[in-house]
Design a protein around this motif. Sequence first.
Motif, PDB file in Angstrom:
ATOM      1  N   THR A  71       3.537 -33.950   8.364  1.00 42.79           N
ATOM      2  CA  THR A  71       3.962 -32.182   7.612  1.00 42.79           C
ATOM      3  C   THR A  71       5.173 -31.682   6.436  1.00 42.79           C
ATOM      4  OG1 THR A  71       4.422 -31.869  10.068  1.00 42.79           O
ATOM      5  CG2 THR A  71       2.542 -31.291   9.039  1.00 42.79           C
ATOM      6  N   TRP A  72       6.543 -33.159   7.682  1.00 46.09           N
ATOM      7  CA  TRP A  72       7.871 -32.932   7.394  1.00 46.09           C
ATOM      8  C   TRP A  72       8.555 -33.867   8.140  1.00 46.09           C
ATOM      9  CZ3 TRP A  72      12.226 -31.756  10.384  1.00 46.09           C
ATOM     10  CH2 TRP A  72      13.097 -31.068  10.125  1.00 46.09           C
ATOM     11  N   THR A  73       9.890 -34.033   7.208  1.00 45.61           N
ATOM     12  CA  THR A  73      10.668 -35.743   7.274  1.00 45.61           C
ATOM     13  C   THR A  73      11.924 -34.365   7.432  1.00 45.61           C
ATOM     14  OG1 THR A  73      10.765 -36.295   5.127  1.00 45.61           O
ATOM     15  CG2 THR A  73       9.245 -37.146   6.394  1.00 45.61           C
ATOM     16  N   HIS A  74      12.727 -35.723   8.359  1.00 42.57           N
ATOM     17  CA  HIS A  74      14.468 -35.239   8.084  1.00 42.57           C
ATOM     18  C   HIS A  74      14.675 -36.738   7.592  1.00 42.57           C
ATOM     19  CE1 HIS A  74      18.380 -34.050   9.366  1.00 42.57           C
ATOM     20  NE2 HIS A  74      17.620 -33.299   9.825  1.00 42.57           N
ATOM     21  N   ASN A  75      15.721 -36.995   8.131  1.00 40.26           N
ATOM     22  CA  ASN A  75      16.054 -38.278   7.470  1.00 40.26           C
ATOM     23  C   ASN A  75      15.820 -40.081   8.111  1.00 40.26           C
ATOM     24  OD1 ASN A  75      18.860 -36.835   6.391  1.00 40.26           O
ATOM     25  ND2 ASN A  75      19.822 -37.067   8.603  1.00 40.26           N
ATOM     26  N   THR A  76      15.223 -39.653   9.324  1.00 41.95           N
ATOM     27  CA  THR A  76      14.745 -40.591   9.612  1.00 41.95           C
ATOM     28  C   THR A  76      13.863 -41.156  11.256  1.00 41.95           C
ATOM     29  OG1 THR A  76      16.359 -41.519  11.971  1.00 41.95           O
ATOM     30  CG2 THR A  76      16.915 -42.410  10.034  1.00 41.95           C
ATOM     31  N   ALA A 127       7.990 -26.099  10.072  1.00 37.46           N
ATOM     32  CA  ALA A 127       8.720 -27.458  10.533  1.00 37.46           C
ATOM     33  C   ALA A 127       9.968 -27.340  10.417  1.00 37.46           C
ATOM     34  CB  ALA A 127       8.157 -28.462   9.889  1.00 37.46           C
ATOM     35  N   GLU A 128      10.946 -26.273  10.058  1.00 38.29           N
ATOM     36  CA  GLU A 128      12.496 -26.804  11.043  1.00 38.29           C
ATOM     37  C   GLU A 128      12.513 -25.908  11.903  1.00 38.29           C
ATOM     38  OE1 GLU A 128      15.470 -27.075   7.415  1.00 38.29           O
ATOM     39  OE2 GLU A 128      14.560 -26.311   6.139  1.00 38.29           O
TER      40      GLU A 128
END
Length: 172
Positions: free
Chosen positions: A81-86, A143-144
Motif C-alpha cells: 500500500t505504501w513504501t518508504h526508503n527501504t 499510510a503515512e
Amino acid sequence: MTIQRFVRESRTFKASHVLPPDTNNHDTLFGGRLMAHIDDVAAISAMKHARGPVVTASTDSVDFLQPIRVDNEVALEAFVTWTHNTSMEVFVKIVAEDLLTGIRTVCATSFLTFVAIGEDGRPTPVPKVVPETEEEKFLHDGAEKRAEKRKVRRKDNKHLADMLGTRRPWEP
C-alpha cells in the motif's frame, strides 16, 4: 530515474480449506494459524514489489472481525500500500467463505511492514508504489499516519524492553 511499481504488481492471493486440525476448542481457526498465513502472503507480496528478499519488520495489527469455521475457505489478499526508503507497508484482507452456502465474510484485516534486504544483508531501497483504484488510494493516503504511529509504538516498545530486561523472574 525513480523506479515505480503499481500496487497491482504486488497483489497476491492465498486460499486454504479449514479442517479440524486447524481449529481450536471452539471449532474456529487458530489465530496463530491465520497469522502464519498472513505473514506468508504478505511476504510474497513484498517480495514481488521489491523483487528481492524481505524481512518482516512489524505486524502492526491483526484485527479478528468474525470467526473462521471448519469447512470454510479462508482466502487472503495482500498488496503493498505504501513504501518508504527501504520499507513497505502491506495490507492483508482475509475473507472466509462457507463452502456449503457460498456466503462470504471479511473476517480479519492486517497491516504489516517489511524491509527489503540487499546482497550485503543490509536494508536496500525499494521502488515507489503507485495506487490506481479507489481502495488502493484510500489505503495509500492513510499510510503515512500509520507509519508515524508505528515509529512511536516501536520507540515505546524499545523503552519497555529496556525496562523489563532479560532477567527471569526466578533468577536473583
